[in-house]
Design a protein around this motif. Structure first.
Motif, PDB file in Angstrom:
ATOM      1  N   SER A 102      -7.487  83.246 109.503  1.00 15.84           N
ATOM      2  CA  SER A 102      -7.584  84.656 109.860  1.00 15.84           C
ATOM      3  C   SER A 102      -8.582  85.334 108.931  1.00 15.84           C
ATOM      4  CB  SER A 102      -6.216  85.339 109.751  1.00 15.84           C
ATOM      5  OG  SER A 102      -6.313  86.716 110.061  1.00 15.84           O
ATOM      6  N   VAL A 103      -9.742  85.686 109.474  1.00 15.81           N
ATOM      7  CA  VAL A 103     -10.755  86.386 108.682  1.00 15.81           C
ATOM      8  C   VAL A 103     -10.286  87.803 108.412  1.00 15.81           C
ATOM      9  CG1 VAL A 103     -13.117  87.255 108.698  1.00 15.81           C
ATOM     10  CG2 VAL A 103     -12.625  84.970 109.571  1.00 15.81           C
ATOM     11  N   ARG A 104     -10.400  88.264 107.187  1.00 15.75           N
ATOM     12  CA  ARG A 104      -9.896  89.579 106.814  1.00 15.75           C
ATOM     13  C   ARG A 104     -10.853  90.253 105.834  1.00 15.75           C
ATOM     14  NH1 ARG A 104      -7.985  85.892 103.277  1.00 15.75           N
ATOM     15  NH2 ARG A 104      -7.667  86.530 101.116  1.00 15.75           N
ATOM     16  N   PRO A 105     -10.918  91.575 105.855  1.00 15.27           N
ATOM     17  CA  PRO A 105     -11.696  92.272 104.824  1.00 15.27           C
ATOM     18  C   PRO A 105     -11.004  92.118 103.469  1.00 15.27           C
ATOM     19  CG  PRO A 105     -11.257  93.700 106.719  1.00 15.27           C
ATOM     20  CD  PRO A 105     -10.367  92.498 106.859  1.00 15.27           C
ATOM     21  N   ALA A 106     -11.790  91.911 102.439  1.00 13.92           N
ATOM     22  CA  ALA A 106     -11.217  91.804 101.099  1.00 13.92           C
ATOM     23  C   ALA A 106     -10.746  93.176 100.631  1.00 13.92           C
ATOM     24  CB  ALA A 106     -12.259  91.262 100.123  1.00 13.92           C
ATOM     25  N   ARG A 107      -9.565  93.221 100.020  1.00 18.55           N
ATOM     26  CA  ARG A 107      -9.112  94.470  99.415  1.00 18.55           C
ATOM     27  C   ARG A 107      -9.992  94.787  98.214  1.00 18.55           C
ATOM     28  NH1 ARG A 107      -4.001  92.001  99.917  1.00 18.55           N
ATOM     29  NH2 ARG A 107      -3.835  91.813  97.664  1.00 18.55           N
ATOM     30  N   LEU A 108     -10.106  96.053  97.903  1.00 20.42           N
ATOM     31  CA  LEU A 108     -10.992  96.474  96.820  1.00 20.42           C
ATOM     32  C   LEU A 108     -10.230  96.519  95.496  1.00 20.42           C
ATOM     33  CD1 LEU A 108     -13.077  99.183  98.686  1.00 20.42           C
ATOM     34  CD2 LEU A 108     -13.451  96.715  98.507  1.00 20.42           C
ATOM     35  N   THR A 109      -9.693  95.369  95.096  1.00 22.64           N
ATOM     36  CA  THR A 109      -8.986  95.264  93.831  1.00 22.64           C
ATOM     37  C   THR A 109      -9.996  95.298  92.686  1.00 22.64           C
ATOM     38  OG1 THR A 109      -7.366  93.857  94.936  1.00 22.64           O
ATOM     39  CG2 THR A 109      -7.311  93.906  92.532  1.00 22.64           C
ATOM     40  N   PRO A 110      -9.780  96.135  91.686  1.00 24.69           N
ATOM     41  CA  PRO A 110     -10.777  96.263  90.617  1.00 24.69           C
ATOM     42  C   PRO A 110     -10.729  95.126  89.609  1.00 24.69           C
ATOM     43  CG  PRO A 110      -8.925  97.717  90.182  1.00 24.69           C
ATOM     44  CD  PRO A 110      -8.675  97.097  91.524  1.00 24.69           C
ATOM     45  N   PHE A 111     -11.912  94.785  89.080  1.00 26.93           N
ATOM     46  CA  PHE A 111     -12.031  93.946  87.901  1.00 26.93           C
ATOM     47  C   PHE A 111     -13.096  94.584  87.028  1.00 26.93           C
ATOM     48  CE2 PHE A 111     -14.055  92.087  91.617  1.00 26.93           C
ATOM     49  CZ  PHE A 111     -15.371  91.866  91.223  1.00 26.93           C
ATOM     50  N   THR A 112     -13.383  94.028  85.870  1.00 23.88           N
ATOM     51  CA  THR A 112     -14.280  94.707  84.933  1.00 23.88           C
ATOM     52  C   THR A 112     -15.500  93.861  84.611  1.00 23.88           C
ATOM     53  OG1 THR A 112     -13.056  93.860  83.017  1.00 23.88           O
ATOM     54  CG2 THR A 112     -12.392  96.010  83.880  1.00 23.88           C
ATOM     55  N   THR A 113     -16.537  94.540  84.147  1.00 24.07           N
ATOM     56  CA  THR A 113     -17.752  93.871  83.697  1.00 24.07           C
ATOM     57  C   THR A 113     -17.720  93.717  82.185  1.00 24.07           C
ATOM     58  OG1 THR A 113     -19.014  95.902  83.298  1.00 24.07           O
ATOM     59  CG2 THR A 113     -18.990  95.052  85.559  1.00 24.07           C
ATOM     60  N   ALA A 114     -18.714  93.016  81.656  1.00 28.94           N
ATOM     61  CA  ALA A 114     -18.804  92.843  80.210  1.00 28.94           C
ATOM     62  C   ALA A 114     -18.992  94.175  79.497  1.00 28.94           C
ATOM     63  CB  ALA A 114     -19.949  91.896  79.862  1.00 28.94           C
ATOM     64  N   ALA A 115     -19.554  95.143  80.195  1.00 28.12           N
ATOM     65  CA  ALA A 115     -19.776  96.467  79.612  1.00 28.12           C
ATOM     66  C   ALA A 115     -18.541  97.351  79.696  1.00 28.12           C
ATOM     67  CB  ALA A 115     -20.948  97.158  80.296  1.00 28.12           C
ATOM     68  N   GLY A 116     -17.460  96.826  80.284  1.00 24.80           N
ATOM     69  CA  GLY A 116     -16.228  97.597  80.403  1.00 24.80           C
ATOM     70  C   GLY A 116     -16.158  98.466  81.628  1.00 24.80           C
ATOM     71  N   GLU A 117     -17.143  98.340  82.520  1.00 28.57           N
ATOM     72  CA  GLU A 117     -17.143  99.129  83.746  1.00 28.57           C
ATOM     73  C   GLU A 117     -16.205  98.499  84.777  1.00 28.57           C
ATOM     74  OE1 GLU A 117     -21.212  98.959  84.812  1.00 28.57           O
ATOM     75  OE2 GLU A 117     -21.820 100.583  83.477  1.00 28.57           O
ATOM     76  N   THR A 118     -15.573  99.339  85.565  1.00 26.90           N
ATOM     77  CA  THR A 118     -14.692  98.861  86.626  1.00 26.90           C
ATOM     78  C   THR A 118     -15.479  98.759  87.928  1.00 26.90           C
ATOM     79  OG1 THR A 118     -12.749  99.870  85.596  1.00 26.90           O
ATOM     80  CG2 THR A 118     -12.599  99.344  87.939  1.00 26.90           C
ATOM     81  N   VAL A 119     -15.401  97.597  88.568  1.00 29.18           N
ATOM     82  CA  VAL A 119     -16.062  97.381  89.856  1.00 29.18           C
ATOM     83  C   VAL A 119     -15.056  96.731  90.806  1.00 29.18           C
ATOM     84  CG1 VAL A 119     -18.375  97.150  88.875  1.00 29.18           C
ATOM     85  CG2 VAL A 119     -16.948  95.122  89.158  1.00 29.18           C
ATOM     86  N   ASP A 120     -15.412  96.689  92.064  1.00 28.33           N
ATOM     87  CA  ASP A 120     -14.624  95.936  93.028  1.00 28.33           C
ATOM     88  C   ASP A 120     -15.595  95.286  94.004  1.00 28.33           C
ATOM     89  OD1 ASP A 120     -15.253  97.788  95.160  1.00 28.33           O
ATOM     90  OD2 ASP A 120     -13.686  99.113  94.378  1.00 28.33           O
ATOM     91  N   LEU A 121     -15.079  94.542  94.969  1.00 30.49           N
ATOM     92  CA  LEU A 121     -15.953  93.790  95.862  1.00 30.49           C
ATOM     93  C   LEU A 121     -16.764  94.681  96.794  1.00 30.49           C
ATOM     94  CD1 LEU A 121     -13.554  90.811  96.587  1.00 30.49           C
ATOM     95  CD2 LEU A 121     -15.697  90.739  95.290  1.00 30.49           C
ATOM     96  N   GLY A 122     -16.356  95.943  96.936  1.00 29.26           N
ATOM     97  CA  GLY A 122     -17.152  96.874  97.716  1.00 29.26           C
ATOM     98  C   GLY A 122     -18.522  97.110  97.112  1.00 29.26           C
ATOM     99  N   HIS A 123     -18.656  96.847  95.811  1.00 25.80           N
ATOM    100  CA  HIS A 123     -19.937  97.001  95.112  1.00 25.80           C
ATOM    101  C   HIS A 123     -21.006  96.074  95.689  1.00 25.80           C
ATOM    102  CE1 HIS A 123     -22.576  97.800  91.666  1.00 25.80           C
ATOM    103  NE2 HIS A 123     -22.751  96.508  91.564  1.00 25.80           N
ATOM    104  N   PHE A 124     -20.582  94.971  96.309  1.00 26.02           N
ATOM    105  CA  PHE A 124     -21.523  93.963  96.802  1.00 26.02           C
ATOM    106  C   PHE A 124     -21.664  93.988  98.323  1.00 26.02           C
ATOM    107  CE2 PHE A 124     -19.293  92.428  93.015  1.00 26.02           C
ATOM    108  CZ  PHE A 124     -20.368  92.292  92.139  1.00 26.02           C
ATOM    109  N   ARG A 125     -21.106  95.011  98.967  1.00 18.96           N
ATOM    110  CA  ARG A 125     -21.155  95.098 100.430  1.00 18.96           C
ATOM    111  C   ARG A 125     -22.601  95.055 100.915  1.00 18.96           C
ATOM    112  NH1 ARG A 125     -17.103  97.105 103.567  1.00 18.96           N
ATOM    113  NH2 ARG A 125     -15.829  96.174 101.922  1.00 18.96           N
ATOM    114  N   GLY A 126     -22.842  94.326 101.980  1.00 16.69           N
ATOM    115  CA  GLY A 126     -24.198  94.145 102.493  1.00 16.69           C
ATOM    116  C   GLY A 126     -24.827  92.846 102.038  1.00 16.69           C
ATOM    117  N   LYS A 127     -24.191  92.193 101.061  1.00 11.46           N
ATOM    118  CA  LYS A 127     -24.654  90.893 100.597  1.00 11.46           C
ATOM    119  C   LYS A 127     -23.594  89.835 100.897  1.00 11.46           C
ATOM    120  CE  LYS A 127     -27.692  92.253  96.791  1.00 11.46           C
ATOM    121  NZ  LYS A 127     -28.107  91.896  95.408  1.00 11.46           N
ATOM    122  N   VAL A 128     -24.033  88.599 101.009  1.00  9.03           N
ATOM    123  CA  VAL A 128     -23.099  87.482 101.020  1.00  9.03           C
ATOM    124  C   VAL A 128     -22.641  87.281  99.580  1.00  9.03           C
ATOM    125  CG1 VAL A 128     -22.843  84.996 101.418  1.00  9.03           C
ATOM    126  CG2 VAL A 128     -24.186  86.400 103.011  1.00  9.03           C
TER     127      VAL A 128
END
Length: 205
Positions: A45-71
């Motif tokens: 079942s193909v599903r949209p990924a939930r936008l659960t946050p994780f952090t970068t080395a700089a301490g910024e919070t990102v989620d998978l929505g940050h990469f939308r439009g890319k594989v």
């Protein structure tokens, strides 16, 4: 023992954004890719990924929505994971060769020691082109049978890589170390890169 290939396979991969292959993600099954512990497996079942946050080395919070439009090649790893010693340099090279392309290589460390462990690993193994992403509390991923945080991505082992399409949908996964420099890996990534964000095959200009 997996054999490391030359960059020749990625000369083809680099053209994927403007060339439509005979198979594409909107239609037939993707090409086969074998890892150390299994082969690439499509999710039922193909599903949209939930936008659960994780952090970068700089301490910024990102989620998978940050990469939308890319594989997205989303790989979970840890500094204590022996097969990761093999795979992470290959992901680093892939990120370098695909810089500026429509592929985001996103390695997420689940090491409980967080940034110090990940940064030390990167220095020790000369990783320069991969970003550092951290999920020490396993909010994004969980070991099978221990989903106490309602995280989204099951860790059937480490490393494990998931592929998301341009629409942010989770398409499939592969367990164990993978030779991301192989022709088979190039074909699998090309399969998804050749589909636009509306789910249609891209055509040559």
């Amino acid at each position: 023992m997996m054999v490391r290939h030359t960059a020749a396979g990625f000369a083809v991969l680099a053209l994927a954004a403007c060339a439509a292959p005979s198979q594409h993600a909107g239609g037939s099954a993707p090409p086969r890719l074998d890892g150390e512990s299994g082969q690439y497996t499509l999710l039922k079942s193909v599903r949209p990924a939930r936008l659960t946050p994780f952090t970068t080395a700089a301490g910024e919070t990102v989620d998978l929505g940050h990469f939308r439009g890319k594989v997205v090649l989303l790989s979970f790893w840890a500094s204590w994971c022996a097969p990761c010693l093999y795979e992470m340099p290959l992901l680093d090279r892939l990120a370098r060769e695909m810089a500026g392309a429509d592929l985001a290589v996103v390695p997420v460390s689940i090491d409980e020691r967080g940034l110090p462990a990940a940064a030390a690993f990167y220095r020790a193994h000369g990783l320069r082109d991969l970003g550092i992403y951290l999920d020490p509390d396993q909010r994004t991923a969980y070991f099978d049978g221990t989903n106490r945080n309602d995280a989204e991505f099951a860790l059937y082992g480490l490393p494990i890589s998931y592929i998301l399409d341009r629409q942010g949908r989770v398409m499939g996964y592969i367990t164990g170390a993978v030779d991301w420099q192989s022709d088979a890996a190039a074909r699998l990534l090309r399969h998804y890169l050749a589909v636009d964000d509306a789910g249609a095959a891209r055509t040559s200009e």
